[in-house]
Motif scaffolding. Structure first.
Motif, PDB file in Angstrom:
ATOM      1  N   ALA A   1       0.830  -1.201   0.000  1.00 36.25           N
ATOM      2  CA  ALA A   1       0.000   0.000   0.000  1.00 36.25           C
ATOM      3  C   ALA A   1       0.866   1.253   0.000  1.00 36.25           C
ATOM      4  CB  ALA A   1      -0.895  -0.005   1.224  1.00 36.25           C
TER       5      ALA A   1
ATOM      6  N   PRO B   1      -1.624   3.474   5.491  1.00 35.27           N
ATOM      7  CA  PRO B   1      -3.040   3.746   5.778  1.00 35.27           C
ATOM      8  C   PRO B   1      -3.574   2.936   6.960  1.00 35.27           C
ATOM      9  CG  PRO B   1      -2.735   3.490   3.428  1.00 35.27           C
ATOM     10  CD  PRO B   1      -1.420   3.162   4.072  1.00 35.27           C
ATOM     11  N   ARG B   2      -3.064   1.730   7.136  1.00 38.83           N
ATOM     12  CA  ARG B   2      -3.631   0.901   8.208  1.00 38.83           C
ATOM     13  C   ARG B   2      -3.070   1.223   9.581  1.00 38.83           C
ATOM     14  NH1 ARG B   2      -1.107  -5.183   7.828  1.00 38.83           N
ATOM     15  NH2 ARG B   2       1.061  -4.622   7.358  1.00 38.83           N
TER      16      ARG B   2
ATOM     17  N   ASP C   1      -8.693  -5.609  21.702  1.00 35.48           N
ATOM     18  CA  ASP C   1      -8.664  -5.515  20.239  1.00 35.48           C
ATOM     19  C   ASP C   1     -10.067  -5.431  19.657  1.00 35.48           C
ATOM     20  OD1 ASP C   1      -7.517  -9.021  19.995  1.00 35.48           O
ATOM     21  OD2 ASP C   1      -9.288  -8.123  20.929  1.00 35.48           O
TER      22      ASP C   1
ATOM     23  N   ASP D   1       0.987 -10.030   9.587  1.00 30.98           N
ATOM     24  CA  ASP D   1       0.667 -10.493   8.229  1.00 30.98           C
ATOM     25  C   ASP D   1       1.279 -11.863   7.980  1.00 30.98           C
ATOM     26  OD1 ASP D   1       1.195  -7.172   6.819  1.00 30.98           O
ATOM     27  OD2 ASP D   1      -0.617  -8.077   7.671  1.00 30.98           O
TER      28      ASP D   1
ATOM     29  N   MET E   1      -5.786  -7.531  15.790  1.00 27.51           N
ATOM     30  CA  MET E   1      -5.529  -6.161  16.223  1.00 27.51           C
ATOM     31  C   MET E   1      -5.070  -5.297  15.063  1.00 27.51           C
ATOM     32  SD  MET E   1      -5.409  -4.106  18.837  1.00 27.51           S
ATOM     33  CE  MET E   1      -4.790  -2.439  19.029  1.00 27.51           C
ATOM     34  N   ILE E   2      -4.393  -5.906  14.087  1.00 29.20           N
ATOM     35  CA  ILE E   2      -3.849  -5.142  12.958  1.00 29.20           C
ATOM     36  C   ILE E   2      -4.610  -5.525  11.695  1.00 29.20           C
ATOM     37  CG2 ILE E   2      -1.739  -4.570  11.710  1.00 29.20           C
ATOM     38  CD1 ILE E   2      -1.524  -4.132  14.733  1.00 29.20           C
ATOM     39  N   PRO E   3      -5.180  -4.518  11.020  1.00 28.61           N
ATOM     40  CA  PRO E   3      -5.867  -4.836   9.758  1.00 28.61           C
ATOM     41  C   PRO E   3      -4.867  -5.278   8.696  1.00 28.61           C
ATOM     42  CG  PRO E   3      -6.301  -2.565  10.472  1.00 28.61           C
ATOM     43  CD  PRO E   3      -5.220  -3.102  11.341  1.00 28.61           C
ATOM     44  N   ALA E   4      -5.364  -5.993   7.688  1.00 26.65           N
ATOM     45  CA  ALA E   4      -4.529  -6.280   6.514  1.00 26.65           C
ATOM     46  C   ALA E   4      -4.283  -4.969   5.785  1.00 26.65           C
ATOM     47  CB  ALA E   4      -5.231  -7.293   5.622  1.00 26.65           C
ATOM     48  N   GLU E   5      -3.292  -4.996   4.906  1.00 23.95           N
ATOM     49  CA  GLU E   5      -2.951  -3.769   4.180  1.00 23.95           C
ATOM     50  C   GLU E   5      -4.088  -3.295   3.290  1.00 23.95           C
ATOM     51  OE1 GLU E   5       1.877  -4.096   3.591  1.00 23.95           O
ATOM     52  OE2 GLU E   5       0.547  -4.206   1.861  1.00 23.95           O
ATOM     53  N   PHE E   6      -4.176  -2.002   3.127  1.00 24.63           N
ATOM     54  CA  PHE E   6      -5.137  -1.436   2.177  1.00 24.63           C
ATOM     55  C   PHE E   6      -4.646  -0.067   1.759  1.00 24.63           C
ATOM     56  CE2 PHE E   6      -6.789   1.522   5.316  1.00 24.63           C
ATOM     57  CZ  PHE E   6      -6.687   0.824   6.522  1.00 24.63           C
ATOM     58  N   ASP E   7      -5.164   0.411   0.647  1.00 23.57           N
ATOM     59  CA  ASP E   7      -4.907   1.780   0.205  1.00 23.57           C
ATOM     60  C   ASP E   7      -6.007   2.686   0.736  1.00 23.57           C
ATOM     61  OD1 ASP E   7      -3.436   0.542  -2.718  1.00 23.57           O
ATOM     62  OD2 ASP E   7      -2.486   2.021  -1.389  1.00 23.57           O
TER      63      ASP E   7
ATOM     64  N   LEU F   1     -13.900  -0.801  11.074  1.00 26.32           N
ATOM     65  CA  LEU F   1     -12.545  -1.037  11.586  1.00 26.32           C
ATOM     66  C   LEU F   1     -12.464  -2.200  12.563  1.00 26.32           C
ATOM     67  CD1 LEU F   1     -11.096   2.581  11.859  1.00 26.32           C
ATOM     68  CD2 LEU F   1     -10.474   0.800  10.231  1.00 26.32           C
ATOM     69  N   PRO F   2     -13.416  -2.350  13.491  1.00 25.45           N
ATOM     70  CA  PRO F   2     -13.338  -3.536  14.353  1.00 25.45           C
ATOM     71  C   PRO F   2     -13.338  -4.845  13.550  1.00 25.45           C
ATOM     72  CG  PRO F   2     -14.826  -1.937  15.317  1.00 25.45           C
ATOM     73  CD  PRO F   2     -14.466  -1.423  13.953  1.00 25.45           C
TER      74      PRO F   2
ATOM     75  N   LYS G   1      -9.860  -5.148  11.987  1.00 28.47           N
ATOM     76  CA  LYS G   1      -8.790  -5.450  12.942  1.00 28.47           C
ATOM     77  C   LYS G   1      -8.772  -6.925  13.316  1.00 28.47           C
ATOM     78  CE  LYS G   1      -8.338  -2.518  16.342  1.00 28.47           C
ATOM     79  NZ  LYS G   1      -8.841  -1.610  17.401  1.00 28.47           N
ATOM     80  N   LEU G   2      -9.914  -7.565  13.260  1.00 31.20           N
ATOM     81  CA  LEU G   2      -9.952  -9.007  13.519  1.00 31.20           C
ATOM     82  C   LEU G   2      -9.814  -9.783  12.218  1.00 31.20           C
ATOM     83  CD1 LEU G   2     -12.796  -9.180  16.198  1.00 31.20           C
ATOM     84  CD2 LEU G   2     -10.338  -9.348  16.560  1.00 31.20           C
ATOM     85  N   ARG G   3      -9.594  -9.058  11.126  1.00 25.16           N
ATOM     86  CA  ARG G   3      -9.419  -9.631   9.791  1.00 25.16           C
ATOM     87  C   ARG G   3     -10.641 -10.408   9.316  1.00 25.16           C
ATOM     88  NH1 ARG G   3      -3.110  -9.695   8.102  1.00 25.16           N
ATOM     89  NH2 ARG G   3      -2.529  -7.987   9.476  1.00 25.16           N
TER      90      ARG G   3
END
Lengths: 166, 827, 280
Positions: free
Chosen positions: A2, A22-23, A44, B134, C1-7, C38-39, C42-44
């Motif tokens: 990204a 962005p994330r 979380d 990831d 807790m961490i989202p996957a990547e995005f633009d 977002l929640p 964050k849990l994908r």
């Protein structure tokens, strides 16, 4: 991969600029990029409120805001609560200290920021209003009793301070 | 005994630091966000660690494909159980003499099989905190699933699938503690009350999740870890990572709560050290809340089959409890011991001639249970105090009168109870009397009836408790006693500086208790200075004596006592030095008003600062005296200490929905002499809230496949401020004769007392509807279902205490769990 | 807790937002307050490849009178809706969403577009028979509340459309009640009931009852409505009508509630909501 995005945020009165993923969560931007580690992470799923900061003057859970969403905004963290220098404290901080409104201290910054928003909206809350106003902040140590006491005391001291200066 | 309340200063004016209601010295950094917790620390070159965890409850690992993860940019290592060589498995330190405890090997990463959801199978280290997360999805694990063992009673049946094939059974151990003739007691009884009392699984849920940073440099390592036991962690690591103890430094920085769940040593601490050595860089690991709820120790989770024998006048003849304890798949530090600890207080506050507790532990495909605030004693007190009310109801007697009839009277202390332990001091009538000064029972019963006629169901419940804490007298709990492989003393060094200020180094390790204030008050008083001049250093194995850490309400009664004794040794030396400087005899020197002065001649006196300077610039010190002013104490208590109290809860039940509201909670506690009443109240508040949380809201639930249903804070429902009332607290002070300070400990008392008050209160509210017994959790649905059942109505699939659903008649339905015997009836 | 990547894109006009969303294809998603999305990320449970923020698009927030009712900009935060007491039941329900911090960020447009049957604003929106304005590459249209909620987290809003405002009709003469049953005050409703009652001299001239968390979407308790319409508004007839609140529902059970208990709650809360509506 990204593309990074430029963000401009004013944090505790200081202008900051960065290129971020962005994330990147706002809470991580504050803690990791800016070294403002007073804002904590306790869950979380946006329940615990330990990450609460003021965004354009309103309490938000910084774990559920992207740093990029804060572009152009004003952020205040626990580090920005006390008037600068000479160890003075915000009345809410004083009240937490006076009334033993903390034990391990981990929920405390978020609790103080949530209280700041609460008292801004409702300068003279009842006990019930304080309890409901803090429903977004979890504490495991204190049972909330002294936290509520502290917020009520802060309301009084802030209210009387206003009266004096009027 | 002096009687004090939390609002007043009490009849005896407080002059010195001890007893002072002073605000805490640790707060300034915490209220400004300057506390230094593990995640706040960054080291140059630091890498981030994350764990690939099993998403099945019980399986053989067929294969692990790490290749995609290893190929990812920024990933430095991907290792599995076979790759990691450690010198020892994770420890469990209870070896009861003469009792076999089946012990599975517990390695930091799974080897060949996984035994609970969340069991770690691979570890990844990378440069970017987000990138390692990831990479977790890149690791492909194939499992051959095995049946999940979930219900502990079914697990004990013949032919049940085994959690650990190689152990040949799901039974972990059998252990018993008793005294008196229990069979005679039951035959002598006019009425024997039997109940199946469930104390369901909960989580510690400290708001700061666990985390650590390992920094291995050449031949030594530093581990910062959010722990309650830094010195013990160092000891265990030495064997695991093959490094001698003195080359390991463990530091507990600011710790954001523990509640027993950090009284432990975990896989990730070993892995971080191992990987830091492997990669030559610091490695940080932090758990997410989801990981915390799955793989940080759970608490409670036992089923108690209780039998209490009564004479018709309410006198208890005997109490027999058989416990089935669901321990999980592996052990953590004390797992199989915790339910056994309950046995030590199964007499409660009462003179019971015969008490017998038999415990059976069971393996299931869940995470380990271990100490959570109270560690066995809440389970005991819950059982006893619920049984007292149940007995009273069956006998048609007032539950408070039944308690009074059986209380150990004040005059009988120190009191040896049937199981052989000796309660130090107590006044159970006293705390109950004090409680009733705050609760007008006549007025309550009138009000209750009035409200009932308006359709409002209000109830009151009581709990009179005694608890065993101040862990612990080493010879009692140690290897040849109870069997814990350790000593339970505590240590302190008191160092007076040339200026006359002091630093206390304690082996105690706080996580919110206020040691920096309480210990400062104790030491300041003993030295004749002010608490503001005393700093307390803790949690770093490099800076102080070896200590056992903080848990079991031992902070003051063991840690504070050690600090006090070290300070007294300093006082002795200071007196001798003062005598020398003042040309008097040492026995003529007294410490008064901050001065070491000649008795009868107060003008001839010196403050500590002058004496310290003389000690460090030793121009004029007695023959044979060493310079310096610093002393050490290792204090091993002679006995446990036994705080006690009486609590009452008033609840309102909405009978149409089953929702329980706590409208009033009153607590009278006696923790012996008060060092700082402000801190005492805080501990009581927190303890009560913790117990109300368990009674009404919190539940760790695994479904029949072993999936953790309560995996986040959405579902694991800690109460918020909106669910709780303000608490009314009061105290009595019955000093403990066990330690010089006279203190008893208070950290767990609230949690120990409060669950039975809640159950007793709800039953009191609902008796008119025919509800005579309920187990926790008192969720709206379970309360409503109990009402329906009592009224003879249907309520659809019932929810068990373990969170699974059965139909009304107990057999499985809707894809849910096994049979659950009727509440409160035959087992 | 961490989202996957995005633009991420933060267009500064509505038209830019629409075109960016279109160009983003299947993986593009709008983000308003982010407190539903977002929640999940964050849990994908959700991994959009592009987030298009409405945060910088002007003119999407604010509450104004319109045709006797209220036009609420989609980006209006729950906290602002809660503070506008003239909005009646919608304000009350907005004030019950989660906690103050969530209400300061979550938006009415986001909540209704997300269509979570456990959320409070969608239920009230359904009972009020409101509508949303949605704009896409092919123009603007109104979507009525009754057409809005299709299935679990699926609404009639097309993936390339932006909800710009929410219309709540005047509800003249309707008393209201919203009963939200929760474990803890910050939780989603276990079950919730919105009741709107128009009384004509003690007789029910009109009634709407909508249910929170009783199915895959917010639902109208039509059996209750039919049972009460035209009847006297006595406690007995309210109770009788409320008894039918769960008719036709098939709520899934969860940790907190079996289907039977949910149905029971629906009946109890409907009676309470109707009683409150009449009292108003």
């Amino acid at each position: 991969m990204a593309e990074n995005v430029r963000v401009n945020v004013t944090v505790n009165g200081e202008s900051r600029e960065a290129d971020v993923e962005p994330r990147l969560l706002l809470v991580h931007y504050l803690r990791d990029n800016l070294g403002l580690t007073g804002t904590h992470i306790g869950c979380d799923t946006s329940n615990c409120g330990a990450c609460t900061v003021l965004l354009d003057g309103e309490s938000v859970k910084s774990c559920t805001v992207l740093a990029v969403q804060a572009d152009g905004c004003d952020v205040k963290t626990i580090e920005g609560m006390a008037p600068a220098g000479n160890g003075a404290l915000h009345p809410i901080q004083e009240a937490f200290w006076e009334h033993h409104g903390l034990q391990c201290g981990y929920c405390t910054p978020g609790m103080i920021m949530a209280a700041a928003d609460l008292l801004e909206r409702n300068p003279n809350p009842t006990e019930e209003e304080v309890r409901h106003g803090l429903e977004g902040n979890l504490c495991r140590c204190t049972g909330y009793h002294n936290i509520v006491k502290a917020v009520m005391a802060a309301a009084e001291s802030m209210g009387s301070a206003k009266g004096v200066s009027a | 005994m002096s009687a004090v309340t939390d609002a007043s200063a009490g009849p005896t004016p407080i002059s010195g630091p001890i007893g002072r209601r002073m605000k805490r010295k640790e707060d300034p950094r915490l209220i400004t966000g300057r506390g230094n917790y593990v995640d706040d620390m960054v080291l140059p070159g630091m890498l981030y660690m994350a764990l690939v965890r099993a998403d099945v409850a019980h399986a053989k690992i067929r294969s692990i494909d790490k290749s995609a993860a290893e190929a990812r940019e920024g990933i430095y290592a991907v290792l599995t159980g076979e790759d990691i060589g450690v010198g020892a498995p994770l420890p469990m330190v209870w070896v009861p003499p003469g009792v076999e405890v089946k012990t599975p090997e517990h390695w930091p990463l799974a080897r060949g099989e996984v035994n609970h959801v969340g069991d770690p199978v691979a570890v990844i280290v990378g440069a970017d905190k987000y990138g390692v997360v990831d990479a977790l999805a890149d690791v492909v694990v194939e499992y051959d699933e095995l049946p999940a063992v979930i219900d502990p009673e079914k697990a004990l049946e013949d032919g049940a699938p085994l959690v650990h094939e190689d152990l040949g059974t799901n039974k972990t151990h059998e252990w018993a503690l008793g005294g008196g003739d229990i069979d005679a007691a039951m035959s002598e009884a006019d009425v024997v009350v039997e109940r199946r009392i469930v104390n369901h699984r909960t989580a510690g849920a400290a708001i700061e999740p666990r985390g650590c940073i390992a920094d291995w440099r050449a031949d030594s390592v530093t581990l910062w870890t959010s722990t309650q036991i830094p010195h013990l962690v160092r000891l265990f690591l030495a064997g695991e990572i093959g490094l001698s103890e003195e080359k390991i430094r463990v530091v507990a920085p600011e710790v954001g709560g523990g509640f027993g769940s950090k009284l432990n040593h975990y896989a990730e601490e070993v892995l971080a050290c191992y990987l830091s050595r492997h990669l030559g860089r610091p490695v940080k690991w932090l758990e997410t809340r989801s990981e915390n709820l799955a793989t940080t120790t759970h608490g409670r989770d036992l089923i108690a089959y209780c039998k209490m024998g009564f004479k018709s006048d309410g006198t208890i003849t005997g109490f027999h409890t058989k416990i089935v304890a669901d321990l999980g798949a592996y052990y953590q530090l004390l797992t199989p011991f915790i339910p056994c600890f309950a046995a030590f207080v199964m007499s409660g506050c009462y003179k019971i001639p015969a008490v017998q507790t038999d415990i059976v532990g069971v393996f299931t495909n869940k995470f380990a249970t271990d100490a959570v605030r109270g560690a066995g004693r809440p389970e005991a007190t819950h059982a006893i105090e619920v049984m007292m009310d149940q007995g009273a109801a069956e006998l048609g007697l007032d539950p408070l009168e039944v308690r009074r009839k059986n209380f150990i009277p004040k005059e009988d202390f120190p009191a040896e109870v049937a199981v052989g332990v000796i309660y130090d001091s107590g006044d159970y009538h006293g705390t109950l009397d004090r409680l009733l000064e705050h609760v007008d029972m006549d007025a309550f019963r009138r009000e209750q009836e009035e409200l009932r006629s308006q359709g409002v169901y209000r109830g009151i419940g009581f709990s009179t408790y005694v608890e065993i804490c101040g862990l612990a007298p080493s010879r009692v709990v140690g290897p040849s006693g109870v069997g814990i492989q350790g000593g339970f003393w505590e240590s302190a060094v008191v160092r007076v500086h040339p200026s006359g200020a002091a630093t206390v180094f304690t082996g105690s390790s706080p996580h919110g208790q206020g040691h920096e204030t309480g210990f400062a008050q104790i030491v300041a008083e003993k030295l004749g200075i002010e608490p503001e001049q005393v700093e307390v250093i803790h949690g770093d194995t490099d800076t102080g004596p070896f200590g056992m850490g903080t848990y079991g309400s031992r902070t003051l009664s063991v840690g504070g006592e050690a600090a006090g004794r070290a300070a007294m040794k300093v006082q002795d030396k200071a007196k001798k030095l003062a005598a020398h400087l003042l040309e008097a005899a040492p026995e003529d020197i007294e410490l008064s008003g901050g001065r070491y002065q000649v008795k009868g001649s107060p003008d001839k006196g010196l403050p500590l600062g002058d004496i310290a300077l003389a000690a460090y610039v030793p121009e004029n010190i007695p023959e044979g005296m060493e310079p310096g002013l610093e002393e050490t104490s290792f204090y091993d208590p002679e006995n446990f200490v036994w705080p006690f109290g009486a609590h009452a809860a008033v609840v309102d039940v909405d009978i149409d929905t089953g929702k329980v509201e706590v409208s009033r909670y009153v607590a009278v506690d006696d923790c012996g002499r008060a060092i700082n009443p402000l801190l005492i109240e805080g501990q009581v508040h927190g303890g009560i809230a913790h117990a109300i949380g368990q009674a009404l809201f919190e539940q760790v639930v695994y479904n029949d496949e072993g999936q953790l249903v309560t995996g986040t804070f959405v579902d694991y429902a800690l109460p918020t401020a909106a669910e709780l009332p303000s608490f009314e607290t009061d105290r009595t002070e019955t000093p403990s004769p066990v330690n010089e300070l006279g203190v008893k400990g208070v950290g767990e008392a609230g949690t120990i007392a409060a669950t039975p008050t809640m159950v007793n209160a709800v039953i009191d509210a609902l008796r008119p509807l025919g509800v005579t017994y309920m187990n926790m959790p008192l969720t709206p649905m379970r309360v409503w279902q109990a009402i329906q059942e009592a009224q003879g109505g249907g309520s659809g699939p019932r929810s068990t205490e373990q969170g699974r659903q059965t139909d009304e008649h107990g057999s499985g339905s809707a894809g849910s769990g096994p049979a659950s015997p009727a509440e409160g009836g035959d087992s | 807790m961490i989202p996957a990547e995005f633009d991420y894109a933060a267009p500064e006009s509505l038209d830019d937002a629409i075109s960016t969303l279109s160009q983003g294809g299947d993986g593009a998603k709008l983000i308003a307050g982010g407190h539903s999305l977002l929640p999940l990320m964050k849990l994908r449970f959700a991994s959009p490849s592009l987030l298009v923020s409405l945060g910088k698009v002007p003119g999407l927030a604010g509450i104004e009178r319109s045709n006797g009712g209220f036009k609420i900009g989609a980006m209006t935060r729950h906290a602002e809706v809660a503070a506008e007491s003239d909005l009646g039941v919608m304000a009350h329900a907005a004030g019950l969403v989660a906690d103050q911090q969530v209400r300061n960020r979550g938006t009415i447009g986001g909540s209704i577009s997300h269509g979570d049957s456990a959320g409070d604003p969608p239920t009230v929106f359904l009972a009020a028979e409101g509508s949303v304005t949605a704009k896409g590459p092919n123009g603007e249209r109104e979507i009525a509340a009754t057409d809005m909620f299709k299935s679990y987290l699926t609404t009639a809003v097309a993936p390339d459309e932006v909800v710009t405002s929410v219309y709540i009709p005047a509800l003249e003469g309707f008393g209201w009640g919203y009963e939200k049953f929760v474990r803890r005050s910050e939780d989603w409703a276990m079950v919730g009931v919105c009741a709107l009652v128009k009384s004509n001299g003690g007789t029910c001239e009109d009634v709407r009852v909508a249910l929170t968390h009783m199915g895959a979407t917010p639902l109208r308790a039509s059996a209750t409505e039919e049972a009460l319409r035209g009847q006297s508004l006595s406690p007995e007839s309210i109770a009788a009508a409320a008894e039918q609140a769960a008719e036709g529902t098939n709520p899934p059970g969860d940790l907190n509630a079996t289907p039977d208990y949910k149905k029971h709650l629906a009946r109890v809360l409907t009676r309470r909501a109707l009683t409150a509506a009449i009292a108003r």
